[in-house]
Motif scaffolding. Structure first.
Motif, PDB file in Angstrom:
ATOM      1  N   ILE A  14      64.790  48.694  35.423  1.00 55.89           N
ATOM      2  CA  ILE A  14      63.790  48.495  34.364  1.00 55.89           C
ATOM      3  C   ILE A  14      64.163  47.340  33.431  1.00 55.89           C
ATOM      4  O   ILE A  14      63.344  46.433  33.192  1.00 55.89           O
ATOM      5  CB  ILE A  14      63.556  49.802  33.577  1.00 55.89           C
ATOM      6  N   PRO A  15      65.401  47.306  32.865  1.00 60.24           N
ATOM      7  CA  PRO A  15      65.726  46.157  31.990  1.00 60.24           C
ATOM      8  C   PRO A  15      65.771  44.843  32.755  1.00 60.24           C
ATOM      9  O   PRO A  15      65.453  43.787  32.201  1.00 60.24           O
ATOM     10  CB  PRO A  15      67.095  46.532  31.417  1.00 60.24           C
ATOM     11  N   GLU A  16      66.173  44.889  34.028  1.00 60.31           N
ATOM     12  CA  GLU A  16      66.197  43.659  34.827  1.00 60.31           C
ATOM     13  C   GLU A  16      64.786  43.104  34.977  1.00 60.31           C
ATOM     14  O   GLU A  16      64.562  41.892  34.860  1.00 60.31           O
ATOM     15  CB  GLU A  16      66.794  43.940  36.204  1.00 60.31           C
ATOM     16  N   LEU A  17      63.819  44.003  35.261  1.00 59.42           N
ATOM     17  CA  LEU A  17      62.440  43.562  35.423  1.00 59.42           C
ATOM     18  C   LEU A  17      61.896  42.957  34.137  1.00 59.42           C
ATOM     19  O   LEU A  17      61.198  41.943  34.158  1.00 59.42           O
ATOM     20  CB  LEU A  17      61.566  44.749  35.841  1.00 59.42           C
ATOM     21  N   ALA A  18      62.214  43.610  33.011  1.00 57.44           N
ATOM     22  CA  ALA A  18      61.734  43.097  31.725  1.00 57.44           C
ATOM     23  C   ALA A  18      62.213  41.676  31.484  1.00 57.44           C
ATOM     24  O   ALA A  18      61.478  40.811  30.996  1.00 57.44           O
ATOM     25  CB  ALA A  18      62.200  44.024  30.597  1.00 57.44           C
ATOM     26  N   LYS A  19      63.470  41.437  31.833  1.00 51.54           N
ATOM     27  CA  LYS A  19      64.043  40.114  31.649  1.00 51.54           C
ATOM     28  C   LYS A  19      63.384  39.108  32.574  1.00 51.54           C
ATOM     29  O   LYS A  19      63.070  37.973  32.190  1.00 51.54           O
ATOM     30  CB  LYS A  19      65.545  40.173  31.899  1.00 51.54           C
ATOM     31  N   ALA A  32      60.668  44.315  45.483  1.00 45.09           N
ATOM     32  CA  ALA A  32      61.808  45.198  45.226  1.00 45.09           C
ATOM     33  C   ALA A  32      61.365  46.460  44.500  1.00 45.09           C
ATOM     34  O   ALA A  32      61.860  47.564  44.754  1.00 45.09           O
ATOM     35  CB  ALA A  32      62.872  44.457  44.412  1.00 45.09           C
ATOM     36  N   VAL A  33      60.399  46.261  43.572  1.00 40.32           N
ATOM     37  CA  VAL A  33      59.857  47.424  42.866  1.00 40.32           C
ATOM     38  C   VAL A  33      59.173  48.368  43.857  1.00 40.32           C
ATOM     39  O   VAL A  33      59.353  49.583  43.819  1.00 40.32           O
ATOM     40  CB  VAL A  33      58.872  46.987  41.768  1.00 40.32           C
ATOM     41  N   ALA A  34      58.367  47.773  44.752  1.00 33.89           N
ATOM     42  CA  ALA A  34      57.670  48.593  45.739  1.00 33.89           C
ATOM     43  C   ALA A  34      58.656  49.339  46.626  1.00 33.89           C
ATOM     44  O   ALA A  34      58.457  50.517  46.957  1.00 33.89           O
ATOM     45  CB  ALA A  34      56.752  47.711  46.593  1.00 33.89           C
ATOM     46  N   ASP A  35      59.743  48.664  47.015  1.00 34.43           N
ATOM     47  CA  ASP A  35      60.759  49.322  47.839  1.00 34.43           C
ATOM     48  C   ASP A  35      61.429  50.472  47.086  1.00 34.43           C
ATOM     49  O   ASP A  35      61.715  51.527  47.656  1.00 34.43           O
ATOM     50  CB  ASP A  35      61.820  48.303  48.280  1.00 34.43           C
ATOM     51  N   LEU A  36      61.698  50.228  45.801  1.00 31.50           N
ATOM     52  CA  LEU A  36      62.334  51.272  44.993  1.00 31.50           C
ATOM     53  C   LEU A  36      61.425  52.501  44.884  1.00 31.50           C
ATOM     54  O   LEU A  36      61.878  53.637  44.976  1.00 31.50           O
ATOM     55  CB  LEU A  36      62.653  50.733  43.603  1.00 31.50           C
TER      56      LEU A  36
END
Length: 789
Positions: free
Chosen positions: A83-88, A103-107
């Motif tokens: 989550i913080p990585e995506l925000a950045k 990567a989000v979809a895979d997660l």
């Protein structure tokens, strides 16, 4: 009208998939960088929603003492990191937006856990607001002192002591209410009483924690309870009304180094019990109310009328007779509210009378309770109240319903439903008179121990009712041999283990015996109790009932709840039996002779896990049956069990031959077995579970008399019988709806559910929304969608 919709996903992945599936869809079809970035902007929020959904189920599993699967924890950790990585990344509008979106979809895909634990935790009991607590100065100072000690990590056991009726229970319940969610994450309360029952204490604590025991032994329950309490970071355990040393280890309460976040708050009449028996590190005495506090409470309970010139002098004398005891003040004040001067004068005269020497409690309390009892409106209400004292703490209203009907206490009451309504009315009036108390919910009632003591003294002296507890066995044996008793309740192991060969008591109408162990009842024990109407044997182990039961020609109720009994063919001889309770018993087969019980109104086979055979035509022969309980029990009924061209088991068709059937609790394997059963049209109360997997029943979480738990593995059209049930249902649980997105539209176009109050959807892979037309909510979205349907 209350309307609650709940969505539960024990298969959390499906909820996760529905929540954030737009991300995957967009990733698949977007073709330029800006669109990837826009999609990615929603990623952190949607991942958080997915995590919250999963965390909810994880928390529920932990509350029930279950182990969480390792891959579930790993997924949660991965989301926390992502989550913080995506925000950045979003703020930088990274050129790797497409890669990150994928990567989000895979997660999300990896978040499709088939299950996070082994079963869902039932809802626990919450600490209800304390009725009757008054913030008197004498009480507030004690409450504040206890609250301060509860903050002290060096103190784990605290005791509160004082005479019966002084207000100990009310005080500690108020403390429990105040500290819940503040000083402590969880608070649990159990009533101990004079006759210690460790398993009962364990069950009370488990109820507050939402814990359902699978273990059968006391030792197994203690281990499970200990592990469950350790899951709570800070937990307060309140043990109320301790009379002697209680082994905390046997109960399963971790203290000290084993769990520093667990504290014990005790109440007792005896200081020595707290100090020497329970090792209380801090103790707080509670004294009677001072003169001003007592008068203020008395005025509050009676109203301002007592301030009138002619009434006040008498009222003050009456209040003084209550000796500063809250229990005495409340019972007398409530009874005298809005009464005439002559009634006050008469009350004062009766309160000044000499008291019974049999009462072991406080004189003022007994005097007040005795007077309040005499002031009850009718003899039937008095007898019902005395039955409440026999049942004891946190008693089931349903037990009271069955007892009163079998004993014929109420005139003009002819059906189970009429008896239930009458008992609920009487219980409400007894609570208003301060003789009974509220319990966990409306299914239970409670009674103050001082009130119970006084009631049992009255019952013994004036109504020939005998309750035998743990005292001198010889003295109790002598009492049991007396011939004049109308009611007997045995809870004394020494007596039960050495029953006399015969009990000569022709006027006995009620006999209750409770003992968790092997008991040998002499063959002729009931030979000379031919007037018996209620026989209640609880938790006993015996291979067969004594032959002398055939002499009980007038028996109206037989209860063998929790008994390990096998041979019950003798039942066929009890032709006048109206209520038969075999719940939680060890029976394997109902005898065909039961078809002779043509007067039977209620049959309870709940939780009979070993019951495999109900012969054909037994149920259909019970032509006057009004209530049938088979929940968590026999599930072979609708199959019919054909063996060598002959049906081995009963079928649901037999219920069509019961014209009086109004209440049904049953587990049916297949919804397609309900068609053509017109008996459902007459049901006023029902709890019906349909499906082949009953590990969890959401209907049990609510107090609804009309509950349906429906599991459908294929999208099928529902017949008229099923629709009739749905129209009546107040609490509906839907599970495993394959391929269904719009619940009420796709399932045979359901439209009208006029009585529905709660809808619970569980393990439904594709459900997105529900459409309702006539209950004030036109369209209610189930999940987070990009737009409303």
């Amino acid at each position: 009208m209350e309307f609650v919709i709940t969505i539960v996903g024990s298969i959390v992945a499906k909820a996760v998939e529905l929540t954030i599936s737009p991300i995957k869809n967009h990733v698949k079809y977007l073709s330029n960088h800006q669109q990837y970035v826009e999609t990615l902007k929603n990623g952190p929020e949607r991942l958080k929603d997915a995590k919250d959904e999963l965390q909810h189920s994880v928390d529920a599993a932990k509350r029930n003492g279950e182990e969480i699967k390792g891959d579930v924890d790993e997924w949660l950790s991965a989301v926390d990191k992502k989550i913080p990585e995506l925000a950045k990344k979003v703020t930088e509008l990274s050129l790797k937006a497409e890669e990150e979106a994928k990567a989000v979809a895979d997660l999300i895909e990896h978040g499709k856990f088939e299950r996070v634990s082994y079963r869902a935790a039932p809802q626990g009991i919450v600490v209800a607001p304390v009725k009757g607590y008054e913030e008197f100065e004498s009480r507030t100072s004690i409450l504040n002192g206890i609250m301060e000690v509860l903050k002290d990590d060096s103190v784990s056991i605290i005791g509160v002591h004082g005479m019966g009726g002084i207000g100990k229970t009310t005080l500690v319940k108020e403390i429990a209410r105040k500290v819940k969610g503040k000083l402590f994450d969880s608070v649990v309360i159990a009533t101990v009483t004079q006759a210690i029952d460790i398993e009962k204490i364990q069950n009370q604590i488990a109820d507050f924690l939402g814990l359902k025991f699978e273990e059968q032994s006391m030792v197994g329950k203690a281990f499970r309870l200990r592990e469950r309490l350790k899951e709570e970071k800070r937990v307060l355990v309140v043990l109320d009304d301790i009379w002697e040393k209680l082994d905390i280890e046997k109960v399963g309460i971790p203290l000290g180094d084993e769990h520093k976040g667990c504290k014990l708050l005790l109440t007792s009449r005896e200081l020595n019990v707290l100090l020497n028996g329970m090792d209380a590190q801090k103790k707080f005495p509670i004294e009677v109310l001072n003169k001003k506090e007592a008068w203020d409470l008395f005025k509050k309970m009676t109203g301002d009328c007592v301030e009138s010139c002619d009434l006040k002098p008498i009222a003050m004398k009456v209040a003084k007779k209550c000796a500063g005891l809250p229990i005495a003040i409340e019972t007398v004040a409530v009874a005298l509210r809005d009464k005439s001067l002559f009634e006050w004068k008469n009350a004062l005269r009766e309160l000044e009378r000499p008291l019974s020497s049999n009462f072991t409690g406080i004189t003022a309390a007994f005097s007040a309770i005795k007077w309040s009892f005499n002031y009850l409106k009718s003899e039937e209400v008095k007898r019902t109240f005395l039955l409440c004292s026999v049942i004891g703490h946190n008693g089931l209203v349903e037990d009271l319903v069955r007892y009163t009907l079998a004993l014929g206490i109420f005139d003009g009451v002819y059906t189970m439903e009429e008896a239930r309504n009458k008992v609920l009315t009487v219980v409400a009036n007894l609570k208003a008179s301060a003789l009974l108390l509220d319990s966990y919910n409306d299914k239970f009632f409670d009674i103050h121990d001082v009130v119970s003591d006084a009631a049992l003294t009255i019952a013994l002296k004036d109504y020939r009712m005998l309750l035998l507890r743990d005292h001198d066995p010889k003295e109790l044996s002598d009492k049991l041999k007396k011939k004049g008793w109308s009611m007997i309740s045995l809870r004394c192991p020494q007596i039960i283990a050495n029953l006399p060969k015969e009990m000569e008591c022709s006027g006995l109408s009620f006999f209750h015996m409770a003992y968790d162990g092997v008991v040998k009842i002499p063959p002729n024990f009931f030979k000379r109790t031919e007037g018996l109407k209620v026989l209640d044997l609880f938790r006993m182990q015996f291979p067969s009932l004594p032959e002398s039961i055939i002499h009980l020609a007038d028996l109206r109720m037989l209860c063998l709840k929790g008994c390990a009994v096998d041979n019950i063919t003798i039942f066929g001889e009890l032709k006048n039996l109206e209520i038969l309770d075999l719940a939680e018993s060890g029976i394997k087969e109902l005898p065909k002779e039961m078809a002779q019980l043509t007067q039977l109104r209620l049959l309870d086979l709940s939780s009979c896990s070993e019951l495999k055979i109900i012969p054909p035509n037994v149920l259909s022969g019970l032509s006057k049956l009004e209530e049938l309980y088979m929940g968590w029990s026999f599930v072979e009924c609708e199959k019919g069990g054909v063996v060598e061209n002959e049906r081995k088991n009963a079928s649901l068709d037999e219920l069509n031959n019961l014209p009086c059937l109004s209440t049904l609790d049953v587990h049916i394997l297949d919804v397609r077995m309900i068609p053509k059963h017109w008996f459902v049209e007459k049901l006023d109360r029902f709890r019906i579970f349909v499906g082949n997997n009953r590990t969890y029943d959401c209907c049990n979480n609510y107090e609804s008399p009309k509950a349906l738990n429906l599991t459908l593995y294929t999208n099928i059209d529902l017949d008229n019988g099923m629709k009739m049930l749905l129209i009546k249902t107040e609490n509906l649980c839907l599970e495993e709806l394959e391929g269904v997105k719009n619940v009420l539209v796709e399932l045979n176009n359901w439209k009208d559910l006029p009585h529905l109050k709660r809808l619970h959807v569980k393990n439904c892979m594709h459900v997105q929304y529900i459409t309702m037309n006539k209950i004030g909510v036109p369209r209610l979205c189930f999940i987070t969608l990009e737009n409303l349907p």
